[in-house]
Design a protein around this motif. Structure first.
Motif, PDB file in Angstrom:
ATOM      1  N   ARG A  77     -29.344   0.129 -64.002  1.00 52.13           N
ATOM      2  CA  ARG A  77     -29.157  -0.010 -62.538  1.00 52.13           C
ATOM      3  C   ARG A  77     -30.394  -1.036 -62.229  1.00 52.13           C
ATOM      4  N   PHE A  78     -29.904  -2.114 -61.395  1.00 58.70           N
ATOM      5  CA  PHE A  78     -31.089  -3.061 -61.007  1.00 58.70           C
ATOM      6  C   PHE A  78     -30.877  -3.762 -59.561  1.00 58.70           C
ATOM      7  N   ALA A  79     -31.708  -4.284 -58.954  1.00 60.24           N
ATOM      8  CA  ALA A  79     -31.402  -5.045 -57.963  1.00 60.24           C
ATOM      9  C   ALA A  79     -31.811  -6.490 -57.972  1.00 60.24           C
ATOM     10  N   ILE A  80     -31.027  -7.430 -57.516  1.00 58.30           N
ATOM     11  CA  ILE A  80     -31.451  -8.695 -57.446  1.00 58.30           C
ATOM     12  C   ILE A  80     -31.816  -9.163 -56.034  1.00 58.30           C
ATOM     13  N   LYS A  81     -33.071  -9.709 -55.843  1.00 57.87           N
ATOM     14  CA  LYS A  81     -33.537 -10.113 -54.725  1.00 57.87           C
ATOM     15  C   LYS A  81     -33.207 -11.401 -54.492  1.00 57.87           C
ATOM     16  N   ASP A 156     -21.480  -5.358 -72.278  1.00 59.59           N
ATOM     17  CA  ASP A 156     -19.888  -4.511 -72.579  1.00 59.59           C
ATOM     18  C   ASP A 156     -19.459  -4.820 -70.882  1.00 59.59           C
ATOM     19  N   GLY A 157     -19.890  -4.625 -69.787  1.00 61.42           N
ATOM     20  CA  GLY A 157     -19.576  -4.643 -68.630  1.00 61.42           C
ATOM     21  C   GLY A 157     -20.761  -4.768 -67.589  1.00 61.42           C
ATOM     22  N   ILE A 158     -20.611  -5.240 -66.327  1.00 64.57           N
ATOM     23  CA  ILE A 158     -21.437  -5.408 -65.277  1.00 64.57           C
ATOM     24  C   ILE A 158     -20.361  -4.894 -63.950  1.00 64.57           C
ATOM     25  N   GLU A 159     -21.166  -4.072 -63.143  1.00 58.50           N
ATOM     26  CA  GLU A 159     -20.536  -3.575 -61.868  1.00 58.50           C
ATOM     27  C   GLU A 159     -21.360  -3.944 -60.834  1.00 58.50           C
ATOM     28  N   LEU A 160     -20.650  -4.332 -59.586  1.00 53.64           N
ATOM     29  CA  LEU A 160     -21.468  -4.414 -58.435  1.00 53.64           C
ATOM     30  C   LEU A 160     -21.644  -3.087 -57.553  1.00 53.64           C
ATOM     31  N   ILE A 161     -22.691  -2.382 -57.439  1.00 54.04           N
ATOM     32  CA  ILE A 161     -22.717  -1.231 -56.746  1.00 54.04           C
ATOM     33  C   ILE A 161     -22.666  -1.344 -55.291  1.00 54.04           C
ATOM     34  N   GLU A 166     -29.929  -9.875 -48.516  1.00 49.37           N
ATOM     35  CA  GLU A 166     -31.294  -9.978 -49.060  1.00 49.37           C
ATOM     36  C   GLU A 166     -31.271  -9.557 -50.626  1.00 49.37           C
ATOM     37  N   GLN A 167     -30.430  -8.405 -50.663  1.00 49.61           N
ATOM     38  CA  GLN A 167     -30.535  -8.147 -52.212  1.00 49.61           C
ATOM     39  C   GLN A 167     -29.037  -7.303 -52.724  1.00 49.61           C
ATOM     40  N   SER A 168     -28.902  -7.083 -53.706  1.00 49.52           N
ATOM     41  CA  SER A 168     -27.445  -6.578 -54.258  1.00 49.52           C
ATOM     42  C   SER A 168     -27.971  -5.832 -55.496  1.00 49.52           C
ATOM     43  N   VAL A 169     -27.314  -4.419 -55.706  1.00 48.40           N
ATOM     44  CA  VAL A 169     -27.593  -3.618 -56.754  1.00 48.40           C
ATOM     45  C   VAL A 169     -26.454  -3.627 -57.761  1.00 48.40           C
ATOM     46  N   LEU A 170     -26.749  -3.822 -58.843  1.00 48.53           N
ATOM     47  CA  LEU A 170     -25.794  -3.894 -60.007  1.00 48.53           C
ATOM     48  C   LEU A 170     -25.895  -3.028 -61.248  1.00 48.53           C
ATOM     49  N   GLU A 171     -25.103  -2.717 -61.928  1.00 51.44           N
ATOM     50  CA  GLU A 171     -25.097  -1.847 -63.132  1.00 51.44           C
ATOM     51  C   GLU A 171     -24.439  -2.577 -64.428  1.00 51.44           C
ATOM     52  N   VAL A 172     -25.414  -2.690 -65.335  1.00 52.90           N
ATOM     53  CA  VAL A 172     -24.939  -3.466 -66.642  1.00 52.90           C
ATOM     54  C   VAL A 172     -24.984  -2.375 -67.751  1.00 52.90           C
ATOM     55  N   THR A 173     -24.045  -2.419 -68.668  1.00 52.31           N
ATOM     56  CA  THR A 173     -23.761  -1.809 -69.956  1.00 52.31           C
ATOM     57  C   THR A 173     -23.852  -2.910 -70.995  1.00 52.31           C
ATOM     58  N   CYS A 174     -24.909  -2.622 -72.069  1.00 50.56           N
ATOM     59  CA  CYS A 174     -25.177  -3.815 -72.772  1.00 50.56           C
ATOM     60  C   CYS A 174     -25.827  -3.340 -73.985  1.00 50.56           C
ATOM     61  N   GLY A 175     -25.867  -4.170 -75.093  1.00 43.87           N
ATOM     62  CA  GLY A 175     -26.408  -4.008 -76.483  1.00 43.87           C
ATOM     63  C   GLY A 175     -28.033  -4.246 -76.435  1.00 43.87           C
ATOM     64  N   LYS A 176     -28.657  -3.918 -77.447  1.00 39.42           N
ATOM     65  CA  LYS A 176     -30.077  -4.197 -77.905  1.00 39.42           C
ATOM     66  C   LYS A 176     -30.594  -5.827 -77.532  1.00 39.42           C
ATOM     67  N   GLY A 177     -31.877  -5.681 -77.101  1.00 43.62           N
ATOM     68  CA  GLY A 177     -32.382  -7.175 -76.832  1.00 43.62           C
ATOM     69  C   GLY A 177     -31.926  -7.754 -75.686  1.00 43.62           C
ATOM     70  N   THR A 178     -30.994  -7.318 -74.512  1.00 43.69           N
ATOM     71  CA  THR A 178     -30.702  -7.671 -73.387  1.00 43.69           C
ATOM     72  C   THR A 178     -31.970  -7.596 -72.502  1.00 43.69           C
ATOM     73  N   TYR A 179     -32.284  -8.650 -71.806  1.00 44.16           N
ATOM     74  CA  TYR A 179     -33.442  -8.750 -70.660  1.00 44.16           C
ATOM     75  C   TYR A 179     -32.586  -8.710 -69.526  1.00 44.16           C
ATOM     76  N   VAL A 180     -32.799  -7.678 -68.661  1.00 42.69           N
ATOM     77  CA  VAL A 180     -32.209  -7.559 -67.509  1.00 42.69           C
ATOM     78  C   VAL A 180     -32.872  -8.787 -66.203  1.00 42.69           C
ATOM     79  N   ARG A 181     -34.108  -8.804 -66.598  1.00 38.17           N
ATOM     80  CA  ARG A 181     -34.651  -9.887 -65.800  1.00 38.17           C
ATOM     81  C   ARG A 181     -34.341 -11.150 -65.953  1.00 38.17           C
TER      82      ARG A 181
END
Length: 300
Positions: A77-81, A156-161, A166-181
């Motif tokens: 779960r992450f926020a993009i500023k 596998d998927g990205i959902e807007l929470i 100014e910022q948005s919160v998302l949730e990503v389901t992913c495999g090994k080696g993914t950089y959320v940044r």
């Protein structure tokens, strides 16, 4: 007066730690290892100091199961500023570019499918990846030009929470080696703006989820036997792999690292990866070829 030397225990199992903010994964492992008096410890997947959430810590024989857990699916779960890009692609770095554009919710939702599936991703220059034997973040801090080639990752998927100006919160389901940044940076660029990660929480790693997690404060408040009761078994790391139960004779052979022929109506003929057990105890990981189980790693 010298303190008596702490006796290291041959204890095995998983601690599903909710890693606190501003602590490195190495520091977290050291703390948990000390709290349990464990002779051996490791972790399944580094988490940035500024990130919180699931850090599976393996004690004893569970360290042999680290690769299987590391390869498991992750949920972040992450926020993009919005409006600024940084050197590190998170809130720790210096701002290197800005934009006045703030994406509308519909535009953000429309762009997300571009980042689902097997995609190419350019890792952040401040990462632990090695270039000619040197960590990328060491080279970047030394002022050297860092050029990391794009790598294939699986999302596998990205959902807007939540969405805000100014910022948005998302949730990503992913495999090994993914950089959320990198994902946050690239989503912002696809929307014609700039952005960086302002909050990052790992909600799952393989079979381990938020609901399984314990904090360091909770562990510190418990007596040693109560901490031991919270340990998940070594086999918990294999929850996403097929289990094959062996009889006593087969178990003896596997304990010595020998292959065994699998018998019975439901015996598999071929498996890329699996684990075998006897009376609920993990014996080995390996694979099945022509109906024969072959050991990759034997457990004590």
């Amino acid at each position: 007066m010298n303190q008596p030397k702490r006796i290291k225990r041959a204890i095995s199992g998983w601690v599903v730690l909710d890693k606190p903010y501003d602590m490195t994964s190495t520091q977290a492992v050291g703390k948990v290892r000390w709290l349990f008096g464990a002779a051996k410890a490791g972790h399944a997947g580094t988490l940035d100091p500024l990130a919180t959430g699931i850090l599976p810590i393996a004690l004893g024989e569970a360290t042999k199961a680290v690769p299987q857990v590391q390869d498991g699916t992750k949920i972040y779960r992450f926020a993009i500023k919005w409006g600024s890009a940084t050197t590190t692609d998170d809130a720790e770095g210096e701002v290197v570019a800005t934009s006045d554009i703030r994406p509308e919710r519909a535009a953000l939702e429309a762009v997300l499918p571009q980042f689902i599936g097997t995609i190419l991703q350019r890792p952040p220059i401040y990462s632990a990846l090695k270039i000619d034997g040197e960590r990328a973040y060491d080279l970047a801090r030394a002022g050297e030009a860092v050029d990391l080639p794009p790598r294939e990752i699986d999302v596998d998927g990205i959902e807007l929470i939540e969405h805000g100006s100014e910022q948005s919160v998302l949730e990503v389901t992913c495999g090994k080696g993914t950089y959320v940044r990198s994902l946050a940076r690239d989503i912002a660029e696809a929307l014609g703006t700039r952005g960086h990660v302002s909050m990052l929480h790992r909600a799952a790693v393989g079979p381990f989820h938020d609901q399984d997690a314990v904090t360091i404060d909770q562990l510190e408040a418990l007596a040693l036997d109560e901490r031991d009761a919270l340990l998940k078994p070594v086999s918990a790391g294999f929850a996403e792999l097929p289990e094959i139960r062996l009889d006593a004779q087969q178990a003896t052979a596997v304990r010595h690292g020998n292959p065994v022929l699998l018998t019975g109506a439901g015996a598999p003929i071929s498996l890329d990866e699996c684990w075998v057990s006897f009376k609920g105890e993990v014996l080995a990981t390996g694979w099945v070829e022509f109906g024969q189980f072959k050991c990759r790693r034997v457990f004590n």
